[in-house]
Design a protein around this motif. Structure first.
Motif: not given
Length: 432
Positions: A144-148, A170-172, A184-186, A338-342
């Motif tokens: 899983q990846a999360w944002e905020h 954490l990274y994308c 394709d999100r990163c 530019k930050l994406r879910p990490l």
């Protein structure tokens, strides 16, 4: 007799001249000592301005969180929760990252009721090793990846030792890891962000950093950071979060400017060594909101009651426990868009660019702002992996590190010290 008198007269004149020069000699010697002391102390006397208790202002926390994922609710090391990275070590070290099944078989993954150990492993069998021998380890990427969100990681032990480079970050990762969903999100690293919650090499002090691409830029507001407490940019980048470790290869201007390491606003009076962390186990907390990123470290006795209860309210926590503060909303930071879910990553690497490249560097706090002279003096007088273990016949620091970590000298130390023991790992997201 005349010869004896003449000799005495000449010796007397020479003695008088030497006496005349003595004050100048003492002056030169004194200036050299002063310069040497300055080289050693440069930067250590220029500490952040102190703040009175209760005067910190560190805005940016969310008001209300709820549990989104508990890694200990099921088999901690399950492949349903983690992708097992098995490619070559991107940092250039002699690390052999194992698959889930191979890591279990090698005894690198162990868990029980409320604990999970991720252990560095053995060297390759000398009779079967490749032309580039390696030591076994594990690198986990969360599915899983999360944002905020807010992540709480409780621990009783973190890895350390010469040649060891552990990280909790954490990274994308969609663009870099085969089989991950949403690849394709990163974009290419570090375009969509990396935040290091815990990272160090050898026996250096821990630090945190934020890595973004150069365009659009992101430079943190130094005044907003200072209002939160005595923070330095431990990477020496003046709070510029642009990251390019390979700068200097394309042009003379790039070479002069040097590599870019990202921004690292770490609180000066809370930088711990890994041994200090292990002596006082606790909980790392990372919070990311649209306004800010924050990282705390609480010893067990200081963990906030609301966090223990599973309902964290970080806006009311003790700001003196903050390790790092990134005031994104109050900074010149269009790059935050530019930050994406990490994805969360846990790994133990060996040698490579940092642990190997700094094999000869003294075990200091790692603050780059002290500059070249201080660091050069530390190499001469401070304890380092090189002073402990030597060069192993290698011509370069990285070669020396590889020689050590692939020798039987390191076996006992790796088994004893190079492991994570995690006792909790939960992800919270804002109540909507």
């Amino acid at each position: 007799r005349q010869f004896k008198m003449e000799t005495t007269r000449l010796l007397g004149r020479a003695s008088a001249k030497a006496s005349d020069r003595r004050p100048l000699t003492w002056l030169v010697a004194t200036l050299c000592l002063v310069f040497a002391a300055w080289c050693f102390l440069a930067g250590t006397l220029v500490l952040p301005r102190t703040h009175k208790e209760g005067t910190y202002t560190c805005p940016g926390s969310a008001l209300d969180y709820e549990l989104a994922h508990d890694f200990f609710a099921s088999d901690f090391f399950s492949e349903d929760q983690w992708y097992y990275f098995t490619h070559a070590d991107p940092t250039g070290g002699p690390t052999q990252y194992l698959s889930h099944d191979d890591a279990l078989g090698a005894g690198l993954l162990r868990h029980g009721d409320g604990w999970a150990v991720l252990q560095a492993g053995r060297r390759e069998d000398p009779l079967q090793q490749s032309e580039s021998p390696r030591r076994q380890s594990v690198r986990l990427h969360s599915r899983q990846a999360w944002e905020h969100m807010l992540i709480a990681v409780s621990y009783s032990h973190v890895p350390h030792g010469c040649g060891v480079w552990p990280a909790l970050w954490l990274y994308c990762d969609g663009a870099d890891v085969e089989g991950q969903t949403g690849a394709d999100r990163c974009g290419p690293w570090p375009e969509n962000g990396e935040i290091d919650l815990l990272e160090f090499a050898n026996e250096f002090f821990a630090k945190t950093s934020l890595h973004l691409g150069a365009e659009p830029h992101c430079t943190l507001n130094a005044t907003a950071i200072e209002q939160c407490g005595p923070f330095y940019d431990k990477n020496g980048m003046r709070f510029d979060c642009a990251t390019d470790y390979f700068t200097g290869k394309d042009s003379l201007l790039s070479f002069i400017n040097g590599p870019k390491y990202g921004c690292a606003p770490n609180r000066y009076d809370t930088w711990p060594t890994p041994s200090q962390l292990n002596a006082a186990p606790g909980t790392f907390v990372f919070e990311w909101t649209p306004d800010a990123m924050k990282i705390w470290n609480f010893a067990d006795a200081d963990v906030p009651a609301d966090l223990r209860a599973g309902a964290p309210v970080p806006g009311g926590w003790d700001d003196t426990k903050l390790w790092s503060y990134y005031p994104l909303a109050w900074s010149d930071c269009p790059g935050k868009a530019k930050l994406r879910p990490l994805n969360l990553v846990i790994n133990i690497a060996f040698c490579g660019d940092w642990a190997g490249g700094d094999w000869g560097r003294a075990f200091d706090d790692g603050w780059a702002g002290r500059g070249f002279l201080y660091n050069a003096a530390q190499v001469l007088v401070g304890e380092s992996c090189a002073s402990r273990w030597g060069s192993y016949g290698a011509a370069t620091p990285r070669g020396a590190c590889n020689g050590f970590i692939l020798s039987d000298d390191s076996d006992t130390l790796v088994e004893r010290d190079a492991f994570f023991n995690l006792t909790g790992l939960k992800v919270y997201q804002v109540v909507r």
